[in-house]
Design an enzyme around this catalytic site. Structure first.
Site, mmCIF file in Angstrom:
data_model
loop_
_atom_site.group_PDB
_atom_site.id
_atom_site.type_symbol
_atom_site.label_atom_id
_atom_site.label_comp_id
_atom_site.label_asym_id
_atom_site.label_seq_id
_atom_site.Cartn_x
_atom_site.Cartn_y
_atom_site.Cartn_z
ATOM 1 N N CYS A 1 0.805 -1.079 0.076
ATOM 2 C CA CYS A 1 0.010 -0.062 -0.013
ATOM 3 C C CYS A 1 0.949 1.221 0.059
ATOM 4 C CB CYS A 1 -0.875 0.049 1.118
ATOM 5 S SG CYS A 1 0.136 0.106 2.799
ATOM 6 N N CYS B 1 2.859 1.957 2.940
ATOM 7 C CA CYS B 1 4.122 1.186 3.172
ATOM 8 C C CYS B 1 5.420 2.023 2.445
ATOM 9 C CB CYS B 1 4.052 -0.168 2.497
ATOM 10 S SG CYS B 1 2.702 -1.120 2.892
ATOM 11 N N ASP C 1 51.831 9.655 -21.953
ATOM 12 C CA ASP C 1 52.712 9.662 -20.773
ATOM 13 C C ASP C 1 53.634 8.554 -20.385
ATOM 14 O OD1 ASP C 1 53.217 11.227 -18.152
ATOM 15 O OD2 ASP C 1 52.109 9.606 -17.203
ATOM 16 N N ASP D 1 47.433 7.490 -16.983
ATOM 17 C CA ASP D 1 46.847 6.537 -15.817
ATOM 18 C C ASP D 1 45.488 7.207 -15.476
ATOM 19 O OD1 ASP D 1 47.205 8.724 -14.280
ATOM 20 O OD2 ASP D 1 48.887 7.808 -13.077
ATOM 21 N N ASP E 1 46.867 12.573 -14.700
ATOM 22 C CA ASP E 1 46.622 13.070 -16.016
ATOM 23 C C ASP E 1 45.266 13.630 -16.240
ATOM 24 O OD1 ASP E 1 49.397 12.173 -16.159
ATOM 25 O OD2 ASP E 1 48.851 10.168 -17.048
#
Lengths: 118, 753
Positions: free
Chosen positions: B23, B26, B439, B638, B642
């Site tokens: 309901c 609830c 990199d 990574d 970076d």
């Protein structure tokens, strides 16, 4: 013959007006709760939905259309897409949006709808 | 919203399936109970589905407990629902396929005999009363075909018409409807039609419905194959796991696993959820997620990912993430999203597709008018045939399918190789990259430097140097610092506490240990602090030429030692960089290391353009510089240090380590540490874009050529109009061709090295 030509031209005018110029009034989404959009028989019902600006909303799509075309739902401008499962509801959470028009469609642009945010 | 201050962690959403809620009241109770928890930011219940979505960072177990306390049963919703969704979808597709097949046979059952009759010289004209009667009967049979086999076209056309919309259904309904109506008029009122034009086209209506249903059915099959990659990922999810509870092992469903549970996985079993090894060691096959073919050794403290395969030993592991939070679930989510996003190249087709159908209807009317006004006799028949054929041959679907189908396959193909592409735009840009910035640390090299030598200056022994430097670096996360710490740990040295620690970005660190002032860093740091290093510069240079990074170490302004740290180059880096260069990419290496080390590494891997001593904040400036030169720049790093450069680059590639995916940080995530992933990513994006272009070209040309031919532009040369049946076949197979071409991408061979 003249009559036929006039009829033909009228026919063209009718196509232009009906599909391109005419904009049905948008259905206003209620403030409360998700707004339901039915996907059936090759269209979104309703296809034009008015939403309040600056407020996140949820649209609840119910797909009744078995055609694979109905499967994908794409909001191109919002970078949102979802797969609609057949005969199930799929809730799409929309972010708060600036006023404007935001289209949504199936992957192939055959099913088309529009959000009018104001 | 609760009053908890905004935390600096990514918010996540958990889902619970609630039982016993029936309901509206609830809903309030359950949401209220969850909102009481300090970690919960919001809780929203969906009564229709009996699910509740919770944002915040509370563990699932806590959430379940709160719901239980409120008097309801709850369980975590996990990705078995993905599997369920996939199964449901396949079942629905299968049903639709069967229906289309039935309808196809029904329509062709009438259409083929009629067409054969016509082709074998049968008279399709209505002249005698007998013919009239017979054709009327055929007309009614055709109507039955339209109702039973083509109903979806007409209903769809009508509904979209009512919504001021037009789609493929509209074209088919209009085309077949026109042909049938005209034929019925001929059969019913032959006198209303000029004698020459008393031709019936029932066979066209039936054949078109049959052929298009056939096309749709085949398309469903072909489309199913485009999602094979995601199906495979979803299939990786285990269904059960072995839970260790009170010293006993019990099998439980994956939905019931909670964070913090201890699970057992035996050799040959799939790992059910993400976790950390508590006990045991084994080799785990992660290739299904990362594309890395070699099994990865797992020992205590190592992370495990859901869906990977335990090969050799038995492991006990503690659950860290379940359900939608696991790396596998996030990968699935990301691949799904990317597969459904559209690269900019598809935009034009979208715009055209949006106006396509009404435009075709107008062309059909214009064509009919032209035939009526200027055509030879029988004008009416020519007008009807040309209009019908125009309506039928036009294929908006091929246009609309061209891009998404290729993206679907391409993104999936990439995921199979451990390359996660964030969206269609990234895919498209990646195919156009002209310069790739790498990199050095962690990309070209392993990123796990080791102390490779110590040259003593004022210091007496290596252990003293290591003890002091390790103490100084004890709080640091920098890779060079970690290498020193590891080395100190290896020698069993105990560390002292550090005061006034100061990290000087790009230069080194300073601090006090045991009351002595320590400096550790590069040449610049020493010069800036007035440490005399002149005697040792050549030593440092020799180290650098061996691709070792020399770190000067000074105690109380006196040079104590130089520590050489080497970061091994990844095995496959040379080959992968060659692959990139072969693709015509300009490769640029960036590093914070000194010039000589940079030169040594660059030479080893065959890069001629590099920039050394680049401070982290200067990396994005380098990217901008290349962009200013007109390059489309890819940046690989990574994903953490970076991040700004990755964000600025046209495409940022985050190079991951295994399944530890930095999903949101980059346009493209390479889950495998290997640089081959980079070359793979570019190869896949190029192949996908090529595929999209073929599809778009095909779809455009098809329509641009097909529509005028259908309208009769070739009539002056051939004296014939295109048959609507041929148009139907062409239309049915044009979109199938697009999907099939996209599927061809699946066969694209990635590893071409």
């Amino acid at each position: 013959m003249l009559m036929i030509n006039i009829l033909g031209l009228l026919c063209i005018a009718l196509i232009v007006w009906w599909f391109w110029l005419y904009k049905p009034t948008a259905v206003v989404a209620a403030e409360q709760g998700p707004f339901t959009v039915l996907v059936a028989n090759g269209s979104y019902q309703p296809a034009r939905i008015q939403l309040p600006a600056g407020q996140a909303t949820t649209l609840r799509f119910i797909r009744k259309d078995a055609s694979p075309c109905a499967k994908m739902l794409v909001f191109n401008d919002l970078d949102i897409s979802a797969e609609l499962a057949l005969n199930q509801t799929t809730d799409i959470s929309l972010p708060a949006m600036a006023p404007g028009h935001y289209g949504f469609s199936c992957q192939m642009q055959m099913y088309r709808g529009e959000l009018i945010v104001q | 919203m609760s009053s908890v201050p905004q935390k600096n962690v990514a918010k996540h959403t958990s889902y619970l399936q609630i039982e016993g809620a029936s309901c509206a009241s609830c809903v309030g109770k359950i949401e209220g109970a969850l909102m009481q928890l300090p970690e919960v930011e919001s809780a929203a219940m969906n009564l229709a589905q009996s699910t509740v979505a919770i944002t915040g960072d509370a563990p699932i177990a806590t959430l379940i407990k709160a719901v239980n306390a409120a008097g309801y049963e709850a369980k975590s919703i996990v990705d078995s629902s993905d599997q369920q969704l996939m199964d449901d979808k396949e079942q629905a597709d299968q049903q639709y396929f069967q229906r289309l097949k039935r309808e196809m046979w029904l329509a062709l059952g009438l259409g083929v005999p009629l067409m054969l009759y016509g082709m074998l010289g049968g008279d399709m004209m209505v002249v005698t009363d007998l013919q009239r009667g017979l054709w009327l009967l055929v007309g009614l049979l055709t109507l039955a075909v339209m109702v039973f086999a083509g109903r979806h076209f007409y209903v769809g056309a009508w509904k979209s018409f009512a919504n001021h919309n037009a789609n493929m259904d509209t074209l088919i309904a209009l085309g077949t409807g026109t042909a049938w109506l005209y034929s019925m008029v001929v059969a019913l009122f032959p006198l209303a039609v000029p004698e020459m034009a008393r031709h019936v086209y029932f066979e066209a209506t039936a054949m078109i419905i049959g052929l298009i249903n056939l096309g749709l059915a085949l398309e469903i099959k072909a489309r199913g194959r485009t999602s094979e990659a995601i199906k495979r990922l979803i299939g990786l999810q285990a269904k059960t796991a072995r839970l260790l509870r009170n010293g006993e092992e019990v099998d439980i469903a994956i939905e019931q696993i909670q964070q913090g549970d201890i699970l057992r996985v035996r050799p040959g079993e799939k790992i059910a959820v993400d976790g950390v090894v508590q006990e045991g060691s084994s080799a785990v096959d992660e290739s299904m997620l990362t594309g890395e073919p070699m099994p990865v050794a797992k020992n205590e403290g190592d992370e495990l990912a859901a869906g990977t395969l335990n090969k050799s030993g038995s492991l006990l592991y503690k659950v860290t993430r379940v359900g939608k939070e696991t790396a596998l679930a996030r990968i699935i989510e990301m691949v799904k999203r990317a597969q459904n996003s559209k690269p900019p190249i598809g935009r034009l087709a979208d715009v055209i597709a949006a106006y396509f159908v009404p435009a075709i209807m107008i062309i059909a009317v214009v064509s009919a008018l032209l035939w009526l006004n200027f055509g030879p006799s029988p004008q009416l028949a020519f007008a009807i045939v040309s209009a019908t054929t125009v309506l039928i041959i036009a294929c908006p679907c091929a246009l609309g399918l061209a891009t998404p189908m290729s993206v679907m396959v391409g993104v999936g193909k990439a995921a199979e190789a451990g390359v996660l592409i964030r969206n269609g735009a990234a895919l498209q840009t990646a195919s156009k990259i002209t310069a790739m910035v790498l990199d050095k640390t962690g990309t070209i090299t392993l990123g796990q430097p080791k102390v490779s030598g110590i040259v003593l200056a004022q210091a007496k022994d290596e252990n003293e140097v290591l003890q002091l430097t390790a103490s100084l670096e004890s709080g640091s996360e920098h890779p060079l610092a970690l290498s020193i710490l590891a080395s100190a740990k290896e020698r069993g040295l105990s560390l002292a506490s550090v005061q006034n620690f100061n990290a000087i970005a790009g230069h080194g660190v300073a601090g006090q240990v045991n009351g002595r002032h320590l400096l550790l860093g590069n040449e610049k740091l020493m010069r800036d602090n007035g440490v005399a290093i002149a005697d040792y510069i050549s030593t440092a240079q020799t180290m650098a030429q061996r691709a070792e990074t020399p770190m000067y170490f000074a105690v109380d302004q006196q040079l104590a030692a130089i520590i050489a740290v080497a970061d091994p180059i990844k095995e496959e880096a040379i080959a992968a960089i060659q692959r990139l260069q072969k693709n015509g990419l300009r490769i640029v290496m960036l590093t914070g290391d000194n010039r000589a080390t940079a030169a040594a590494v660059a030479k080893k891997v065959g890069i001629s353009e590099y920039f050394a001593e680049v401070l982290p904040q200067q990396k994005s400036a380098k990217v901008a510089e290349l962009q200013a030169q007109g390059e489309i720049v890819g940046m690989t790093g990574d994903g953490i240090n970076d991040a700004p450069a990755l964000a600025l680059a046209n495409v940022g590639f985050a190079i991951g380590t295994g399944t530890d995916v930095a999903i949101e940080s980059a346009d493209i995530t390479l889950m495998r540490g290997s640089l081959h992933g980079l070359a793979d990513a570019i190869a896949v994006s190029k192949a996908t874009l090529r595929n999209i272009k073929q599809n778009l070209f095909g779809a455009f040309i098809y329509n641009i050529a097909g529509v005028p031919i259908a309208a009769g532009i070739l009539f002056p040369f051939t004296g014939m109009l295109l048959s609507p049946v041929i148009a139907g076949a062409a239309m049915a197979f044009s979109s199938l061709t697009v999907v099939t071409n996209a599927n061809r991408l699946r066969l694209f061979n990635l590893r071409q090295h």
